[in-house]
Design an enzyme around this catalytic site. Structure first.
Site, PDB file in Angstrom:
ATOM      1  CB  CYS A  79      -0.848   0.044   1.262  1.00  0.00           C
ATOM      2  SG  CYS A  79      -1.847  -1.436   1.487  1.00  0.00           S
ATOM      3  NE  ARG A 129       4.066   1.742  -1.616  1.00  0.00           N
ATOM      4  CZ  ARG A 129       5.189   1.068  -1.454  1.00  0.00           C
ATOM      5  NH1 ARG A 129       6.197   1.250  -2.280  1.00  0.00           N
ATOM      6  NH2 ARG A 129       5.323   0.210  -0.466  1.00  0.00           N
ATOM      7  CD1 TRP A 162      -1.224  -5.444  -2.542  1.00  0.00           C
ATOM      8  CD2 TRP A 162      -2.069  -4.784  -4.492  1.00  0.00           C
ATOM      9  NE1 TRP A 162      -1.145  -6.497  -3.411  1.00  0.00           N
ATOM     10  CE2 TRP A 162      -1.651  -6.118  -4.607  1.00  0.00           C
ATOM     11  CE3 TRP A 162      -2.644  -4.146  -5.596  1.00  0.00           C
ATOM     12  CZ2 TRP A 162      -1.781  -6.840  -5.795  1.00  0.00           C
ATOM     13  CZ3 TRP A 162      -2.763  -4.872  -6.779  1.00  0.00           C
ATOM     14  CH2 TRP A 162      -2.331  -6.191  -6.870  1.00  0.00           C
ATOM     15  CG  ASN A 190       2.904  -0.903   2.965  1.00  0.00           C
ATOM     16  OD1 ASN A 190       2.321  -1.884   2.524  1.00  0.00           O
ATOM     17  ND2 ASN A 190       4.115  -0.555   2.587  1.00  0.00           N
ATOM     18  N   GLY A 191       1.792  -3.226   5.189  1.00  0.00           N
ATOM     19  CA  GLY A 191       2.501  -4.402   5.704  1.00  0.00           C
ATOM     20  C   GLY A 191       1.486  -5.477   6.071  1.00  0.00           C
ATOM     21  CD  GLU A 214       7.876 -17.206 -16.837  1.00  0.00           C
ATOM     22  OE1 GLU A 214       6.973 -17.727 -17.513  1.00  0.00           O
ATOM     23  OE2 GLU A 214       7.838 -16.031 -16.449  1.00  0.00           O
ATOM     24  CE  LYS A 227       8.095 -12.999 -18.424  1.00  0.00           C
ATOM     25  NZ  LYS A 227       7.195 -13.871 -17.741  1.00  0.00           N
ATOM     26  CD  GLU A 252       5.750 -11.780 -21.550  1.00  0.00           C
ATOM     27  OE1 GLU A 252       4.568 -11.455 -21.705  1.00  0.00           O
ATOM     28  OE2 GLU A 252       6.168 -12.329 -20.514  1.00  0.00           O
ATOM     29  CG  HIS A 270      12.687 -37.850 -29.060  1.00  0.00           C
ATOM     30  ND1 HIS A 270      12.801 -39.178 -29.403  1.00  0.00           N
ATOM     31  CD2 HIS A 270      13.056 -37.764 -27.754  1.00  0.00           C
ATOM     32  CE1 HIS A 270      13.214 -39.865 -28.347  1.00  0.00           C
ATOM     33  NE2 HIS A 270      13.373 -39.032 -27.325  1.00  0.00           N
ATOM     34  CE  LYS A 328       0.982  -7.499 -14.806  1.00  0.00           C
ATOM     35  NZ  LYS A 328       2.135  -8.385 -14.993  1.00  0.00           N
TER      36      LYS A 328
HETATM   37  O1  M6R Z   1      -3.085 -12.624 -14.541  1.00  0.00           O
HETATM   38  P1  M6R Z   1      -2.735 -14.025 -14.948  1.00  0.00           P
HETATM   39  O2  M6R Z   1      -1.684 -14.638 -14.117  1.00  0.00           O
HETATM   40  O3  M6R Z   1      -3.964 -14.896 -15.027  1.00  0.00           O
HETATM   41  O4  M6R Z   1      -2.205 -13.874 -16.417  1.00  0.00           O
HETATM   42  C1  M6R Z   1      -1.842 -14.982 -17.173  1.00  0.00           C
HETATM   43  C2  M6R Z   1      -1.050 -14.575 -18.391  1.00  0.00           C
HETATM   44  O5  M6R Z   1      -1.788 -13.706 -19.193  1.00  0.00           O
HETATM   45  C3  M6R Z   1       0.273 -13.891 -18.027  1.00  0.00           C
HETATM   46  O6  M6R Z   1       1.056 -14.704 -17.199  1.00  0.00           O
HETATM   47  C4  M6R Z   1       1.077 -13.556 -19.290  1.00  0.00           C
HETATM   48  O7  M6R Z   1       1.497 -14.731 -19.921  1.00  0.00           O
HETATM   49  C5  M6R Z   1       2.260 -12.656 -18.961  1.00  0.00           C
HETATM   50  N1  M6R Z   1       2.376 -11.619 -19.933  1.00  0.00           N
HETATM   51  C6  M6R Z   1       3.554 -13.385 -18.906  1.00  0.00           C
HETATM   52  O8  M6R Z   1       4.629 -12.553 -18.624  1.00  0.00           O
END
Ligand code: M6R
Length: 613
Positions: free
Chosen positions: A2, A27, A75, A101-102, A485, A489, A492, A508, A608
């Site tokens: 927060c 925040r 938050w 906050n905490g 993962e 990263k 994207e 394979h 997002k």
């Molecule tokens: O909010 P969520 O964790 O449900 O979102 C899932 C994906 O949309 C999210 O992880 C997306 O793949 C990110 N951009 C990865 O960095």
């Protein structure tokens, strides 16, 4: 996470508080509120949702010239994002007011005790306990009452207190949550973060854990909470501009969030595990032990990065609790014949709690009678409201589109869940659980200590590799999902084609791709499949592949097969290695994206929170 602000001076406090809160809204913005003292009485205005709502309320309602006040932007961690749960919180007689906050870990037992003693609670928050405890201890010395209160609470806090009995004093204290003070001319300030103070002063005091400060218009007195001894804290002059300060001096939110991971992991296990006894406490799972023992299968349901967290957790849960786990992409799960019933536990995993496919999958599973326990970062989001229970990750708001700190916090929550299931099913001894918990509690320290050197190695590497068009990421066992993962990263945020692969699958088919134009990032932890992984890397090497190995300190063998090595700290406990191996992959992606001039925080075509199919 927060944001809190406070002002003690000679000007009207409200504009300063609102301005400060606006700079702290990154925040959290579940609710906002301010309090001040007028004619000897505490006044407060609070509002669910963003700060704009609070501004509107104040413009149409109470106005004040009062020169002291506190404010909060929330938050949510305990209790839904409602007006009742919005800070500032008061005691029974409205004689004092608190912003915080905490997380107060022992709030539940304190709250029950205070209720027995006659205190009336009006919110579901952990913070309200602070207001009532101060009230309980308050005779005529507010500072003494705050000290006594803080000696009873466990957990993390950055807080501000106003008491109508001494209307010129603002009390601030911190332990494990950020709090800075601003020193002005005839005015002094308190805030969670520097940007809130920059329009007013650049003279900043960084409070240390265990500090308590009393701010008036004329000065700042700092003492230790426990002993009351005065301490001197240096005033530092800040040269950042406001935007840089919001990112705490980091170039991008993504980088800031990568560096916030030690705190995210810590906040997520805090109060839920006891390393000494091996006990795990997850009251959020509102299932009786006998129902947990009857679980025949677990479905982990998620998208993107959250799905990768689920893939890691499959290994932990199956190994420790002996329950079969399926990890489903939510977009696939929702359109197939589902063999799900009341014996199957469904666990949607989502940072935002709003992902459309994950939500749809959750609803279908629920209709089929499956108990649903979500893992989520956003309190009060749709997924948490529709699940039977939620284990919150406490990563704080994640602003960069590329998920980083949410991922390692999800891993933390899933690690704890796996241990909890093992505890209830009695598939692991208390000693073994204790070892795993001890190892988990080491993760924040390891991350913190090594992040900078890992970062430097990734920066050096990016200079050489940022112009390549294709990358392959390889891993085995727990590190196969980490390879996925890492590839996600890179894709994207830098728009480079990257694939994650199980290293044993290379022969394979994909090994045909290997040439001088496709660097291979190989994750080589010292685990039980280390030799297999090294052999897989050798297979790539002998086809003239370029290998960037991520390997543990002290592993000299890997130098035989890799041209480039990024070192991470060695750990004896295998299960925590994915937390550590994730860091360089995030940082490689970040640095390559930056070197290519991409929009790191808001990459093209992405959002997002994916609230459409
Ligand atoms: O909010 P969520 O964790 O449900 O979102 C899932 C994906 O949309 C999210 O992880 C997306 O793949 C990110 N951009 C990865 O960095």
């Amino acid at each position: 996470m927060c944001g809190i602000v406070g002002y003690a001076g000679t000007k009207p406090a409200l504009p300063v508080l609102l301005d400060g809160l606006a700079r702290l809204e990154y925040r959290g913005y579940d609710s906002a509120g301010v309090a001040w003292i007028e004619n000897g009485e505490i006044q407060r205005t609070r509002c669910q949702g963003k700060l704009a709502g609070l501004r509107e309320l104040l413009e149409n309602g109470k106005r004040s010239e009062c020169p002291i006040g506190i404010g909060h932007t929330r938050w949510a961690t305990h209790g839904a994002p409602t007006e009742e749960n919005a800070h500032p919180h008061t005691d029974c007689t409205k004689s004092l007011v608190v912003v915080h906050n905490g997380i107060i870990e022992n709030y539940y037992s304190l709250r029950e005790q205070l209720k027995k003693e006659g205190h009336k609670f009006r919110s579901e928050t952990d913070t309200e306990v602070l207001a009532h405890l101060i009230e309980k201890h308050l005779k005529d010395d507010i500072i003494d009452a705050v000290r006594k209160t803080l000696s009873e609470v466990e957990g993390a806090f950055a807080m501000g207190v106003l008491w109508k009995g001494e209307p010129d004093k603002l009390i601030a204290a911190r332990k494990e949550s950020p709090l800075v003070l601003g020193a002005g001319e005839g005015e002094n300030f308190m805030a969670s973060d520097i940007p809130a103070l920059l329009p007013y002063t650049r003279e900043i005091i960084f409070l240390e854990d265990g500090d308590l400060a009393v701010l008036t218009a004329d000065g700042i007195d700092i003492t230790r909470i426990d002993t009351g001894e005065p301490v001197n804290r240096e005033i530092k002059t800040i040269s950042w501009d406001a935007t840089a300060a919001e990112k705490a001096g980091f170039r991008h939110f993504m980088l800031k969030e990568i560096y916030e991971q030690p705190q995210g992991v810590l906040n997520t296990f805090r109060g839920r595990v006891i390393p000494e006894t091996g006990e795990v406490d997850l009251p959020e799972i509102e299932l009786a032990d006998e129902d947990i023992r009857k679980i025949s299968r677990i479905v982990l349901l998620a998208c993107g990065t959250s799905w990768h967290a689920g893939l890691v957790a499959k290994y932990w849960i199956e190994e420790w609790a002996g329950i079969p786990v399926e990890v489903d992409l939510a977009s696939e799960f929702r359109y197939r014949r589902l063999l799900v019933d009341e014996t199957v536990l469904t666990v949607p995993i989502s940072q935002s709690g709003e992902t459309a496919d994950t939500l749809a999958g959750l609803r279908i599973a629920k209709e089929k009678g499956s108990p649903v326990i979500a893992i989520c970062n956003v309190v009060g989001s749709t997924i948490t409201r529709e699940s039977h229970g939620t284990i919150y990750t406490h990563a704080g708001p994640e602003i960069g589109v590329a998920s980083t700190k949410a991922f390692t916090s999800q891993l933390t929550a899933l690690y704890i869940l796996a241990l909890f299931l093992a505890q209830v099913k009695d598939t692991m001894s208390a000693e073994e659980r204790s070892e795993k918990i001890h190892a988990l509690t080491e993760v924040p320290r390891l991350m913190e200590k090594h992040l900078e050197e890992i970062h430097q190695a990734c920066t050096d590497l990016s200079d050489e590799f940022y112009q390549y068009r294709d990358f392959l990421y390889l891993g085995r066992h727990l590190h196969f999902p980490i390879a996925l993962e890492g590839a996600l990263k890179l894709k994207e945020i830098s728009y480079i084609h990257a694939e994650g692969y199980a290293a044993g699958e290379m022969k394979h088919g994909p090994i045909a791709l290997i040439d001088r134009n496709m660097p291979v990032v190989a994750l080589v932890p010292k685990d039980h499949v280390y030799d297999k992984m090294v052999s897989n890397v050798e297979e790539v090497r002998s086809r003239r592949g370029i290998i960037i190995a991520v390997a543990e300190e002290g592993d000299e063998n890997v130098a035989r097969v890799a041209q480039h090595i990024i070192r991470v700290p060695a750990t004896t406990e295998q299960s925590i290695k994915p937390f550590i191996f994730t860091l360089p992959l995030q940082l490689i992606a970040y640095e390559i994206s930056f070197a290519r001039g991409c929009d790191v925080d808001q990459p093209r075509n992405l959002a997002k929170s994916v609230t459409v199919e």
